[in-house]
Design an enzyme around this catalytic site. Structure first.
Site, mmCIF file in Angstrom:
data_model
loop_
_atom_site.group_PDB
_atom_site.id
_atom_site.type_symbol
_atom_site.label_atom_id
_atom_site.label_comp_id
_atom_site.label_asym_id
_atom_site.label_seq_id
_atom_site.Cartn_x
_atom_site.Cartn_y
_atom_site.Cartn_z
ATOM 1 N N VAL A 264 -13.264 -32.369 8.266
ATOM 2 C CA VAL A 264 -12.800 -31.150 8.917
ATOM 3 C C VAL A 264 -13.970 -30.257 9.309
ATOM 4 C CG1 VAL A 264 -12.503 -29.841 6.757
ATOM 5 C CG2 VAL A 264 -11.086 -29.279 8.723
ATOM 6 N N CYS A 265 -13.824 -29.572 10.449
ATOM 7 C CA CYS A 265 -14.765 -28.512 10.858
ATOM 8 C C CYS A 265 -13.895 -27.327 11.296
ATOM 9 C CB CYS A 265 -15.717 -28.999 11.954
ATOM 10 S SG CYS A 265 -14.914 -29.435 13.508
ATOM 11 N N ARG A 266 -14.332 -26.544 12.277
ATOM 12 C CA ARG A 266 -13.546 -25.382 12.683
ATOM 13 C C ARG A 266 -12.368 -25.784 13.562
ATOM 14 N NH1 ARG A 266 -13.628 -21.041 16.614
ATOM 15 N NH2 ARG A 266 -12.912 -19.134 15.594
ATOM 16 N N GLY B 270 -12.368 -29.293 15.248
ATOM 17 C CA GLY B 270 -12.232 -30.742 15.320
ATOM 18 C C GLY B 270 -13.314 -31.487 16.069
ATOM 19 N N MET C 140 -10.136 -26.365 10.629
ATOM 20 C CA MET C 140 -9.743 -25.328 9.675
ATOM 21 C C MET C 140 -8.869 -24.255 10.317
ATOM 22 S SD MET C 140 -10.531 -26.071 6.616
ATOM 23 C CE MET C 140 -10.146 -24.468 5.882
#
Length: 110
Positions: free
Chosen positions: A61-63, A65, A89
């Site tokens: 996961v990041c902010r 995708g 996220m």
């Protein structure tokens, strides 16, 4: 950047006991992350590959995708069972999933 064959899952569908690897930067992680997630910033994944949890599918996961898609693709190439978390996220938070800050209190997504 995105490959249609890259395994992906929506944030709301990540199992509660899943292995979550957060590849955002330190300040993003400190503000808010998935409770129980492992943090390795994207730029450090190659040098810290040994810290990626094993024993099951790794949900990256990041902010939103983009970074996580690149990391998931790299991990898959290394033989890791990895999947990208679509929406990152931001979708995790929007789905009502728990977000905590670095002190374990309620956090938010930068």
């Amino acid at each position: 950047m995105f490959h249609s064959d890259l395994p992906a899952v929506d944030a709301a569908a990540v199992p509660a006991d899943a292995i979550v690897l957060d590849v955002r930067e330190n300040e993003e992680w400190a503000a808010g992350h998935a409770d129980g997630a492992v943090h390795i910033p994207m730029g450090e994944v190659v040098s810290r590959i040994g810290e990626v949890p094993d024993g099951g599918r790794v949900h990256v996961v990041c902010r939103v995708g983009g970074r996580s898609a690149q990391v998931a693709q790299y991990l898959i190439a290394q033989g890791v069972d990895a999947v990208n978390v679509n929406g990152g996220m931001l979708d995790w938070e929007a789905a009502g999933r728990p977000v905590v800050d670095s002190s374990g209190e309620s956090g938010f997504v930068l």
